[in-house]
Scaffold this motif. Structure first.
Motif, short mmCIF file in Angstrom:
data_model
loop_
_atom_site.label_atom_id
_atom_site.label_comp_id
_atom_site.label_asym_id
_atom_site.label_seq_id
_atom_site.Cartn_x
_atom_site.Cartn_y
_atom_site.Cartn_z
N UNK A 119 0.95 -0.86 -0.30
CA UNK A 119 0.38 -0.23 0.31
C UNK A 119 0.68 1.46 0.05
N UNK A 120 0.46 2.45 -1.35
CA UNK A 120 1.22 3.59 -0.95
C UNK A 120 0.74 4.16 0.02
N UNK A 121 1.53 4.95 0.94
CA UNK A 121 0.59 5.35 1.83
C UNK A 121 1.18 7.57 1.48
N UNK A 122 1.64 7.70 0.51
CA UNK A 122 2.44 8.55 -0.14
C UNK A 122 3.59 9.41 0.88
N UNK A 123 3.71 8.12 2.16
CA UNK A 123 5.20 9.17 3.57
C UNK A 123 5.93 7.33 3.44
N UNK A 124 6.80 7.26 2.99
CA UNK A 124 7.76 6.82 3.69
C UNK A 124 8.16 6.58 5.47
N UNK A 125 7.63 6.78 5.39
CA UNK A 125 7.55 6.67 6.82
C UNK A 125 6.41 6.49 8.01
N UNK A 126 6.88 6.09 9.03
CA UNK A 126 5.75 6.09 10.23
C UNK A 126 5.85 6.10 11.48
N UNK A 127 4.92 6.05 12.20
CA UNK A 127 4.54 6.69 14.07
C UNK A 127 5.59 6.14 14.51
N UNK A 128 6.51 6.89 15.58
CA UNK A 128 6.99 6.31 16.46
C UNK A 128 6.26 4.55 17.01
N UNK A 129 4.93 4.98 17.10
CA UNK A 129 4.21 4.10 17.82
C UNK A 129 4.56 2.91 17.28
N UNK A 130 4.39 2.73 15.77
CA UNK A 130 4.60 1.14 15.23
C UNK A 130 6.14 0.25 15.42
N UNK A 131 7.10 1.16 15.91
CA UNK A 131 8.40 0.83 16.44
C UNK A 131 8.68 0.15 17.61
N UNK A 132 8.13 0.75 19.40
CA UNK A 132 8.75 0.90 20.78
C UNK A 132 7.05 1.30 20.77
N UNK A 133 6.67 0.67 22.35
CA UNK A 133 5.37 0.49 22.68
C UNK A 133 5.86 2.02 23.16
N UNK A 134 4.77 3.25 22.08
CA UNK A 134 5.06 4.34 23.03
C UNK A 134 3.61 4.86 22.15
N UNK A 135 2.41 5.86 22.20
CA UNK A 135 1.57 6.13 21.99
C UNK A 135 1.37 6.90 20.49
N UNK A 136 1.47 6.47 19.57
CA UNK A 136 1.67 7.71 18.55
C UNK A 136 3.25 8.10 17.79
N UNK A 137 3.42 9.37 18.60
CA UNK A 137 5.01 9.87 18.65
C UNK A 137 4.74 10.81 16.90
N UNK A 138 6.31 10.81 17.04
CA UNK A 138 6.52 11.45 15.89
C UNK A 138 6.46 10.10 13.95
#
Length: 586
Positions: A512-531
């Motif tokens: 899927x192309x979301x228009x960005x190559x980056x995901x929020x920090x919360x997808x890699x470490x247990x933090x809510x959301x994040x840049x």
């Protein structure tokens, strides 16, 4: 039973002609009249000696031979007794011959340009001598790199009377009351505690928890230094270190061996945990006065982290506070090293045969304790290496190369340990034939297990809810097999200490192309959301189904992708080696 390797007769250690203390040795007088003398060799080795032995060591000026020492010391010293005592000190490295020491100092002086007159003046000033402290950056076996920041004794020594008052029975009662009251405060706030443990915190909350824990850990080490100072010792170094690949503070309390009573050394060892639990209690009590919200949850999380970290610090199998306290209570220096030697020799005797001397014959459990001391660091290094490798891989090829170098270093340490076992077996009478056969058998069994024994294979990824869709987030370096369709995926909700599966899904294999190559920090470490800082690719998830008791998904979180079972060897390569290699070769 194999024949002994040699029939040579043992020769007694030679007695120095003009004995003197070694270059990095000195003699410490008793802290008070009830204490003992302590001889120090280098920054970490301490030997407690009696008053008579201390008198002998004090008389070693590099100009008296054995007969001269007998004259100076008088009764009950005899030439035979002086020689026997000197031989014992030579074996410890405490005493050397003045001629050898002068030659070594002359060589060192020649290297730095010191003239002969300076060397002669130094040669005659044998006492007093202070051992050289470790360099500001030093390596401590088996796997610790230390950076010394300050000498806390220079400041704390001025406040010794006040520190002693802080250790009074009344003060200790207050500390205990705060610790217990803090536990009660956490129990009273069960809902907040559950949320902190099992739900992700925001970046600001994590900042409060981690920043507070950093400060409390520094206070923890100051607690060691303060108690040692109050009891008459001198904490010489305070700094930061990498301990089994994990960053931490440290305080050098080895001067505690100068204290006569082992209960003083136990108190010094446990002071850090006690101070940390008091800080945890204060944080828990403060949280009662805070309104519900992010700051309240962060303070609860800080209190919980301090309590848990203190409990973990009591683990006796590595050089944590619990080990130092146990060693001090038993009054056995280098307990861990000696126990591991007993464990290693027990394994060598079982595998290869031979006769071995036990280091701790009076402790029936020393071998079992030694095995735990050998295996627990392996577990710690495995966890730390997995975390460090993940972080290093995100830095690109240079970081990945550093990760591979780290893996190589760990493998080399393991091979050295195995070689040491074989050498020790041979030195203690094990036959070459049995050593060879058993070694080949062990290698064969390990290889067979690595190839034939299968384990579940799980890849850590993340998920993201965007535009009504649930997407699988695959960070750069993720195993390519995870992109195939049909794999089961668990969507997780992870908090400070625990987590749970909140939904299940299946990989679709459709990018899927979301228009960005980056995901929020919360997808890699247990933090809510994040840049959005995680470089990744995205994939549609099929068949998303919420677990019972879950009403909705978070905006982002962690995910586990369950692949086909794989051999142990394949799992080790996929976990520790393949991500770094993929990052390097692109």
């Amino acid at each position: 039973m194999p024949a002994p390797k040699s029939t040579q007769v043992a020769v007694a250690d030679p007695v120095p002609r003009l004995p003197v203390l070694a270059a990095e040795a000195c003699l410490h007088p008793p802290v008070d009249v009830t204490d003992v003398w302590v001889a120090q060799i280098g920054p970490h080795r301490y030997i407690r000696v009696g008053a008579d032995a201390a008198a002998l060591l004090s008389a070693l000026d590099g100009e008296r031979d054995v007969d001269g020492l007998v004259v100076v010391l008088g009764a009950p010293w005899t030439a035979a007794l002086v020689e026997r005592t000197l031989r014992a000190f030579v074996r410890t490295g405490l005493v050397v011959d003045a001629a050898d020491l002068a030659a070594a100092e002359a060589a060192a002086a020649g290297a730095d340009g010191t003239d002969g007159a300076g060397r002669e003046r130094r040669r005659r000033r044998w006492l007093p001598r202070r051992p050289r402290l470790p360099r500001r950056v030093s390596y401590q076996p088996p796997l610790s790199i230390q950076l010394t920041l300050v000498d806390p004794s220079r400041v704390l020594g001025r406040f010794r009377p006040a520190l002693r008052r802080l250790m009074s029975p009344v003060a200790r009662g207050i500390y205990l009351a705060i610790t217990v009251a803090g536990l009660g405060a956490l129990a009273w706030q069960g809902g907040s505690l559950t949320r902190v443990v099992s739900h992700p915190l925001g970046l600001g909350e994590y900042g409060i928890v981690l920043g507070g824990l950093l400060v409390v850990t520094g206070i923890h080490e100051l607690g060691h230094a303060a108690v040692l100072t109050a009891l008459g010792g001198r904490p010489r170094r305070l700094g930061v270190m990498l301990f089994y690949l994990t960053p931490a503070f440290f305080c050098d309390i080895s001067d505690g061996w100068r204290l006569r009573h082992n209960r003083y050394r136990v108190a010094t060892a446990l002071a850090g945990v006690a101070v940390q639990w008091v800080c945890a209690g204060v944080a828990a009590l403060v949280s009662l006065a805070l309104p519900a919200g992010d700051i309240h949850d962060a303070v609860v999380g800080l209190a919980l982290a301090c309590y848990v970290y203190g409990v973990f610090n009591l683990t006796p199998f590595v050089k944590f506070d619990g080990y130092i306290a146990l060693m001090s209570h038993l009054d056995i220096p280098h307990l861990r090293k000696k126990s591991m030697a007993d464990a290693r020799r027990a394994a060598a005797r079982f595998l290869f045969g031979g006769r071995y001397r036990r280091e701790l014959p009076r402790l029936w459990w020393s071998s079992l304790f030694g095995f735990c001391c050998i295996l627990f660091p392996v577990y710690l290094v495995g966890l730390a290496a997995q975390s460090w490798l993940g972080a290093l891989v995100t830095l690109g090829p240079v970081g990945a190369a550093g990760g591979l170098a780290l893996i190589t270093a760990v493998i080399v340490l393991g091979l050295r340990a195995g070689w040491k076992l074989l050498v020790e077996a041979r030195e203690n009478g094990a036959g070459i034939a049995r050593i060879s056969v058993v070694s080949v058998l062990i290698v064969t069994l390990c290889a067979a297990a690595a190839l034939l024994v299968e384990v579940p294979r799980t890849v850590r990824a993340g998920y993201l809810v965007a535009d009504g869709r649930v997407l699988l987030v695959l960070p750069d370096g993720t195993d390519p097999a995870a992109t195939d369709a049909g794999h089961r995926v668990d969507l997780l909700r992870t908090g400070l200490l625990a987590g749970s599966v909140i939904a299940g899904a299946t990989t679709s294999g459709v990018a899927v192309d979301t228009g960005s190559r980056f995901a929020p920090m919360g997808t890699a470490i247990p933090v809510r959301g994040g840049p959005e800082t995680i470089s990744a690719t995205f994939q549609q998830l099929d068949g998303v189904r919420l677990e019972q008791g879950t009403d909705r998904l978070q905006d982002s979180g962690l995910a586990d992708i369950h692949l086909d079972r794989v051999s142990v060897g394949g799992w080790l390569i996929d976990t520790y080696v393949a991500p770094a290699v993929r990052s390097i070769i692109g």
